[in-house]
Scaffold this motif. Structure first.
Motif, PDB file in Angstrom:
ATOM      1  N   TRP A 227       0.814  -1.220   0.000  1.00 16.25           N
ATOM      2  CA  TRP A 227       0.000   0.000   0.000  1.00 16.25           C
ATOM      3  C   TRP A 227       0.847   1.269   0.000  1.00 16.25           C
ATOM      4  O   TRP A 227       0.379   2.317  -0.439  1.00 16.25           O
ATOM      5  CB  TRP A 227      -0.903   0.030   1.232  1.00 16.25           C
ATOM      6  CG  TRP A 227      -1.927  -1.064   1.283  1.00 16.25           C
ATOM      7  CD1 TRP A 227      -2.353  -1.833   0.245  1.00 16.25           C
ATOM      8  CD2 TRP A 227      -2.664  -1.497   2.426  1.00 16.25           C
ATOM      9  NE1 TRP A 227      -3.305  -2.725   0.658  1.00 16.25           N
ATOM     10  CE2 TRP A 227      -3.521  -2.540   2.000  1.00 16.25           C
ATOM     11  CE3 TRP A 227      -2.691  -1.122   3.766  1.00 16.25           C
ATOM     12  CZ2 TRP A 227      -4.382  -3.202   2.877  1.00 16.25           C
ATOM     13  CZ3 TRP A 227      -3.536  -1.765   4.635  1.00 16.25           C
ATOM     14  CH2 TRP A 227      -4.377  -2.805   4.191  1.00 16.25           C
ATOM     15  N   THR A 230       3.431   5.414   3.701  1.00 12.07           N
ATOM     16  CA  THR A 230       2.866   6.737   4.003  1.00 12.07           C
ATOM     17  C   THR A 230       1.531   6.955   3.298  1.00 12.07           C
ATOM     18  O   THR A 230       1.048   8.090   3.229  1.00 12.07           O
ATOM     19  CB  THR A 230       3.855   7.846   3.578  1.00 12.07           C
ATOM     20  OG1 THR A 230       4.144   7.728   2.180  1.00 12.07           O
ATOM     21  CG2 THR A 230       5.153   7.730   4.376  1.00 12.07           C
ATOM     22  N   SER A 231       0.928   5.875   2.796  1.00  9.97           N
ATOM     23  CA  SER A 231      -0.352   6.009   2.113  1.00  9.97           C
ATOM     24  C   SER A 231      -1.460   6.347   3.105  1.00  9.97           C
ATOM     25  O   SER A 231      -1.340   6.118   4.315  1.00  9.97           O
ATOM     26  CB  SER A 231      -0.703   4.719   1.374  1.00  9.97           C
ATOM     27  OG  SER A 231      -0.993   3.691   2.305  1.00  9.97           O
ATOM     28  N   THR A 232      -2.538   6.884   2.589  1.00 11.18           N
ATOM     29  CA  THR A 232      -3.673   7.254   3.435  1.00 11.18           C
ATOM     30  C   THR A 232      -4.234   6.041   4.172  1.00 11.18           C
ATOM     31  O   THR A 232      -4.558   6.115   5.368  1.00 11.18           O
ATOM     32  CB  THR A 232      -4.782   7.893   2.586  1.00 11.18           C
ATOM     33  OG1 THR A 232      -4.258   9.044   1.909  1.00 11.18           O
ATOM     34  CG2 THR A 232      -5.965   8.310   3.455  1.00 11.18           C
ATOM     35  N   THR A 233      -4.335   4.923   3.474  1.00  9.96           N
ATOM     36  CA  THR A 233      -4.883   3.708   4.093  1.00  9.96           C
ATOM     37  C   THR A 233      -4.019   3.248   5.264  1.00  9.96           C
ATOM     38  O   THR A 233      -4.524   2.931   6.350  1.00  9.96           O
ATOM     39  CB  THR A 233      -4.985   2.580   3.053  1.00  9.96           C
ATOM     40  OG1 THR A 233      -5.820   3.010   1.974  1.00  9.96           O
ATOM     41  CG2 THR A 233      -5.570   1.330   3.677  1.00  9.96           C
ATOM     42  N   LEU A 235      -1.781   4.983   7.097  1.00  6.18           N
ATOM     43  CA  LEU A 235      -1.790   5.931   8.211  1.00  6.18           C
ATOM     44  C   LEU A 235      -3.137   5.939   8.936  1.00  6.18           C
ATOM     45  O   LEU A 235      -3.197   6.047  10.167  1.00  6.18           O
ATOM     46  CB  LEU A 235      -1.446   7.325   7.705  1.00  6.18           C
ATOM     47  CG  LEU A 235      -0.027   7.488   7.118  1.00  6.18           C
ATOM     48  CD1 LEU A 235       0.174   8.909   6.593  1.00  6.18           C
ATOM     49  CD2 LEU A 235       1.032   7.166   8.172  1.00  6.18           C
ATOM     50  N   ALA A 236      -4.223   5.809   8.168  1.00  5.22           N
ATOM     51  CA  ALA A 236      -5.550   5.801   8.785  1.00  5.22           C
ATOM     52  C   ALA A 236      -5.727   4.579   9.683  1.00  5.22           C
ATOM     53  O   ALA A 236      -6.255   4.672  10.807  1.00  5.22           O
ATOM     54  CB  ALA A 236      -6.632   5.822   7.713  1.00  5.22           C
TER      55      ALA A 236
END
Length: 489
Positions: A227, A230-233, A235-236
């Protein structure tokens, strides 16, 4: 709350068959973890699916195990550890049959998840030993049961490679189902139920919040390289995990029947043992990341040995065998000097093994030698960790506490997989049109593993000293268990 206890010295059944059955069941469950490794590259062809989809056959097992281990531990304390062991083996058999009958990715993942739910069996087996074995037999039995985790994992590679090479891949899981049935029958016939029960209501809120926290943590750890870290997925999910852990911790401190008693877990002996377990889990798993790849990489790399998957499995086999053979030695050290010394000695041996490995991984005999050294240290350490936990928790918390410790070790191996994956992806070399991990990448992983073992040694040094041994009486309290584990017979 009433806790039922029975003296272990007046009604103790023959211990040898019980320990053998529990160790066999532990090996069967740990075999499940490595059974699929030889066929991972071929799964997309077998299941007519993409590699990203078939990767869930590994990820799903990891997530299911993370949820099942603490849950089964608490249920074992409440309703009977033998009963939960039988349920765990039943799930293993059911999952194996589902995969054995599968020809597409969805049933494959479902079956692997069911197999992962059986992972709580090993800490349950360790916990039932405390309840039904005499104190003078406890350290050796715990060391043997702990070793089953490494033995099954190490022996699983060559066994699975042989079956995958000479038979249809479905036979791997028919074999797993057959072994599970044998384990279930032996447990039912040979292992008595623990007399220690807590009763009460199950902490569903604690189990759900912990499951959310663990899944949200392990998903980005296992899939972060795909992924993007540092991808949004990614980190979320990490943010969700942090929030869920905070909610879980708050709930566990305020409910009357917690899934994991955090006040007990905060005791110095329990807390430091669990922290050391995370670090040591990293050190233990590093060998599994390095040795098979070094064996199979082409000789043209200058350090690869150009071997097969079967050969790489055979190189790892001594790791598990030595873990089993060293367990009686570890129990004698624990009986004479205490589990703290055993854990420290194991950490030193593991650090030495990886230190040698940094400079000596250029032949099969060198890898076998290093695997045996590391296996010796891991065998000592893994036998000492449950003894340290059981020496600091009351009998009513044994299942949950041992399961939580097993979970900590699993987190360490997950971190090792993620960190090693990053290193291998970034420290590379070119060979023709192929990009392969460099020798420096493997040396770096070995150095980190040696450092992890040294860190575990330092953490263990701060564990409290257990008090002097007591006379030959059955342990009824946590302090008595601690003394029994340090008594020299």
């Amino acid at each position: 709350m009433s806790i039922s206890t029975t003296s272990t010295t007046t009604t103790s059944p023959p211990t040898g068959p019980i320990v053998a059955v529990l160790a066999f069941a532990g090996i069967v469950v740990s075999l499940m973890q490595t059974l699929v490794i030889p066929i991972i590259p071929s799964l997309p062809d077998y299941l007519n699916a993409s590699p990203s989809d078939t990767a869930w056959a590994i990820t799903g097992t990891l997530l299911a195990a993370a949820v099942a281990v603490p849950t089964m531990g608490r249920l074992g304390d409440m309703f009977g550890k033998r009963r939960m062991m039988l349920i765990s083996v039943t799930l293993l058999v059911a999952g194996s049959i589902v995969v054995a009958l599968s020809s597409s990715v969805v049933p494959m993942i479902i079956g692997r998840v069911l197999q992962g739910l059986a992972s709580g069996l090993i800490p349950l087996g360790i916990s039932i030993m405390r309840d039904i074995l005499p104190p003078q037999k406890l350290a050796g039995a715990v060391a043997m049961m702990s070793a089953s985790l490494g033995v099954g994992g190490a022996l699983g590679l060559p066994i699975a490679a042989i079956i995958a090479e000479y038979a249809d891949w479905h036979m791997l899981f028919w074999t797993s189902a057959a072994l599970g049935i044998v384990a279930a029958v032996l447990i039912f016939r040979m292992v008595p139920e623990s007399p220690v029960r807590t009763g009460g209501k199950f902490d569903f809120a604690g189990a759900i919040s912990l499951a959310i926290a663990l899944i949200a943590l392990l998903l980005p750890i296992s899939k972060g390289s795909d992924w993007g870290w540092t991808s949004t997925t990614t980190l979320a999910l990490l943010a969700i995990s942090l929030v869920a852990f905070l909610v879980w911790g708050w709930w566990e401190l305020h409910t009357t029947k917690p899934l994991v008693d955090l006040r007990v877990s905060a005791r110095r002996q329990v807390l430091l043992t669990n922290v050391a377990s995370i670090v040591f889990g990293f050190a233990m798993f590093a060998a599994s990341m390095v040795f098979p790849q070094v064996v199979q990489l082409p000789e043209a790399t200058g350090f690869g040995l150009g071997g097969s998957m079967l050969l790489s499995g055979l190189v790892m086999a001594p790791f598990g065998i030595v873990m089993m053979l060293i367990s009686p030695v570890g129990s004698k050290i624990t009986n004479a000097y205490g589990p703290k010394i055993t854990l420290m000695l194991g950490a030193v041996i593991v650090a030495v093994g990886y230190g040698i490995g940094i400079f000596a991984m250029h032949s099969i005999w060198q890898l076998v030698m290093i695997a045996m050294i590391i296996g010796t240290g891991v065998g000592l350490a893994y036998g000492a960790m449950p003894a340290l936990i059981m020496g600091a928790v009351p009998p009513s918390e044994t299942g949950a506490a041992n399961s939580f410790n097993t979970l900590m070790r699993s987190l360490g191996t997950s971190f090792a997989s993620a960190i090693a994956g990053v290193i291998l992806a970034n420290m590379t070399m070119s060979l023709g049109s192929s990009v392969l991990p460099s020798e420096e990448a493997f040396s770096t992983i070995m150095a980190l593993a040696a450092g992890s073992a040294i860190a575990a040694l330092i953490i263990t040094a701060f564990l409290p000293k257990l008090r002097a041994p007591i006379a030959d009486t059955a342990p009824e309290t946590a302090d008595d268990i601690a003394s029994a584990l340090t008594s020299s017979k």
